[in-house]
Design an enzyme around this catalytic site. Structure first.
Site, short mmCIF file in Angstrom:
data_model
loop_
_atom_site.label_atom_id
_atom_site.label_comp_id
_atom_site.label_asym_id
_atom_site.label_seq_id
_atom_site.Cartn_x
_atom_site.Cartn_y
_atom_site.Cartn_z
N ASP A 105 0.78 -1.34 0.12
CA ASP A 105 0.09 -0.07 0.07
C ASP A 105 1.04 1.38 -0.09
O ASP A 105 2.00 1.38 0.62
CB ASP A 105 -0.90 -0.04 1.20
CG ASP A 105 -1.75 1.02 1.28
OD1 ASP A 105 -2.80 1.19 0.43
OD2 ASP A 105 -2.00 2.01 2.27
N GLU B 118 1.40 -0.73 -5.06
CA GLU B 118 0.49 0.30 -5.44
C GLU B 118 1.08 1.72 -5.53
O GLU B 118 1.74 2.30 -4.36
CB GLU B 118 -0.60 0.36 -4.33
CG GLU B 118 -1.70 1.42 -4.53
CD GLU B 118 -2.31 1.93 -3.48
OE1 GLU B 118 -3.52 2.47 -3.55
OE2 GLU B 118 -1.76 2.12 -2.36
#
Length: 569
Positions: free
Chosen positions: A220, A285
């Site tokens: 993330d 990401e």
């Protein structure tokens, strides 16, 4: 048959690693399947559906966070990285799921959140209880304020979720104290990645899950870990998910895409490489601009994959997709990485709705019931065509839960039920991401559409979900579920993830995108034709239709439709 071709990508090696061509399914745990009946999805519920995913034809499953968390941001605020939140089950549940997945030949990928923790993490609680300058505070981004009494934040940075990126703490003696940085919610304080303890902690976390047999980690906010020294003011957009390519939110932004992040990921890759075969992977990401910057994350010593958000954001036009596909393959080839395609995830409006929005306009962050409502029929037709285009490309691809059912965005959620911090921190101006996170429909005739044994769902399911339930589509010719199964089966059989790719120049119509994917070693030349225009287009003579995203017409491929066809010599 003879076609005029422009090569853009050569085929992969015969022995290419699994992740270079895998199709990976994203599970958002609280909305996938509920095993205990409390209305929130969990690991036992997901474990019971692994056979469904095997039948769908995916290779691996990525779970969004299931760690211990106060759930201020749906689990992306982690309080304990080494345990399962009771909301989702136990470590034993996860280990049982891993065993079942292995027996089915499915790999499991977990989500890692290294940019920030929860404010309820023991480290942050220790920081609050410790004085400025202490080792405990050095793990996070604490700074003194500006102005008299330090009442002004350290800089002008804004949160991605809206509002300021700094919150002032009250010290142990009750006086106003330092400020801490949170690029997201106030309950998500940013780690200080200049701190050696933080580095070691995440290496240990990687080992903890790696030793349990996970196949890898989706990372993330990969581009946000390192901040520019001095934390200078910044007057550009602060939104890393900005959909306007002209703005380029990460270019020169002091909180995004700093070169120092790459040393971190090199250390992670070195650790995962010690596990040997099969590869344990990292997927980034990284909402970064331009594509050349994104390619730096997938160099051989760093990530294996990085989501292709240029593809996700691409306007529904043939020329735009040709440019994005060409640029993506070009920059990935410069570092020897596969392209990693994606159309939907838990952070964006579902593509069965998004693709019906006005072409070329910026994607909204959620849709309210009072907003203009996209045409569901148009959106689903384009979504099916878009997915058939994506799965016909070489490389890897990600599928978000429910897209195989053709689920639209839930746009009519009552505002009082919204939980996304985006909605709250923007003063309720942005609907946020709840609409793409509504619990899945499994059985059309059951309470809660079969999501769990009691019929409870943590968010209400719209009426449009019932006819799209999995059992209503299972075995039904032409259904979206059966289309996905056919596409994935053919993709594997024809080894399209390993193939070379060339654009077909025989179509004069600028609204047609056509390419040939050869499969491994040119074994299965497959023609993919996508018609973005209003008029039908013909297939070449002798092309044998393998699958189509929608009904064909006598003239050939109608509007917003994709066809795969076998090519003979």
């Amino acid at each position: 048959m003879s076609l005029s071709l422009t090569p853009v990508h050569d085929h992969d090696a015969d022995d290419a690693a699994w992740w270079r061509h895998a199709v990976i399914y994203q599970i958002y745990p609280r909305s996938f399947a509920d095993g205990d009946g409390n209305g929130i999805g969990d690991l036992p519920g997901a474990r019971a559906k692994l056979g469904y995913l095997k039948d769908l034809g995916v290779d691996a499953v990525w779970f969004s966070p299931f760690f211990v968390s106060p759930q201020a941001d749906a689990g992306y605020d982690v309080a304990d990285y080494r345990d399962i939140d009771p909301l989702f089950g136990t470590l034993a549940d996860f280990e049982g799921l891993l065993q079942d997945a292995e027996q089915l030949g499915l790999k499991i990928i977990v989500d890692l959140v290294p940019n920030h923790s929860s404010d309820e993490h023991p480290w942050f609680q220790a920081a609050l209880a410790s004085p400025p300058g202490s080792p405990e505070r050095a793990r996070y981004m604490f700074r003194d304020g500006h102005g008299d009494g330090g009442w002004e934040p350290p800089n002008n940075w804004e949160s991605v979720f809206g509002g300021p990126a700094w919150t002032r703490v009250t010290e142990a003696d009750g006086t106003p104290g330092q400020w801490y940085l949170h690029l997201f919610d106030t309950k998500q304080p940013d780690f200080n990645w200049d701190n050696a303890e933080v580095h070691q902690e995440f290496l240990d976390i990687l080992s903890f899950w790696g030793e349990r047999g996970v196949a890898g980690f989706r990372v993330d906010v990969a581009a946000g870990l390192v901040k520019k020294p001095g934390l200078p003011d910044y007057d550009g957009t602060h939104d890393q998910m900005n959909a306007d390519a002209d703005v380029q939110p990460t270019a020169n932004a002091p909180m995004w895409d700093q070169d120092g992040v790459h040393a971190i990921f090199e250390s992670w890759r070195a650790l995962l490489d010690t596990y040997g075969e099969p590869d344990r992977i990292l997927c980034a990401e990284a909402w970064v601009h331009p594509p050349e910057r994104a390619a730096l994350y997938v160099r051989p010593t760093e990530f294996h994959q990085a989501f292709n958000f240029y593809f996700l954001e691409c306007p529904w036009r043939a020329a735009d997709y040709r440019r994005v596909i060409t640029d993506s393959l070009r920059v990935c080839d410069t570092v020897g990485a596969p392209a990693t395609w994606v159309l939907s995830n838990h952070d964006v409006v579902r593509h069965a709705t998004r693709l019906a929005l006005p072409v070329g306009e910026r994607r909204p962050n959620g849709i309210f019931a009072t907003d203009p409502q996209p045409d569901l029929e148009l959106g689903l037709r384009r979504a099916r065509a878009g997915t058939a285009m994506m799965l016909g490309l070489t490389g890897s691809a990600y599928v978000y839960q429910g897209e195989e059912l053709g689920l639209p965005e839930a746009t009519e959620l009552p505002d009082e039920l919204r939980e996304d911090p985006v909605y709250l921190r923007t003063g309720k101006e942005q609907a946020g991401r709840d609409g793409c996170r509504v619990p899945l429909p499994w059985a059309a005739g059951e309470p809660g559409l079969g999501f769990g044994p009691t019929g409870k769902t943590w968010l209400p399911q719209p009426d449009s979900f019932a006819p799209l339930a999995a059992d209503a589509q299972d075995g039904v010719e032409g259904s979206t579920l059966e289309l996905y199964r056919s596409l994935l089966r053919l993709r594997h059989e024809r080894e399209l993830g390993l193939g070379s790719l060339s654009f077909v120049e025989d179509y004069a119509d600028p609204d047609v995108l056509a390419f040939v994917n050869t499969g491994r070693n040119d074994a299965y030349p497959t023609l993919v034709v996508v018609n973005f225009g209003a008029e039908p287009v013909a297939l070449p003579a002798g092309a044998e239709v393998l699958v189509a995203s929608g009904p064909l017409v006598d003239e050939g491929v109608p509007t917003d439709t994709t066809v795969w066809a076998a090519l003979s010599e």
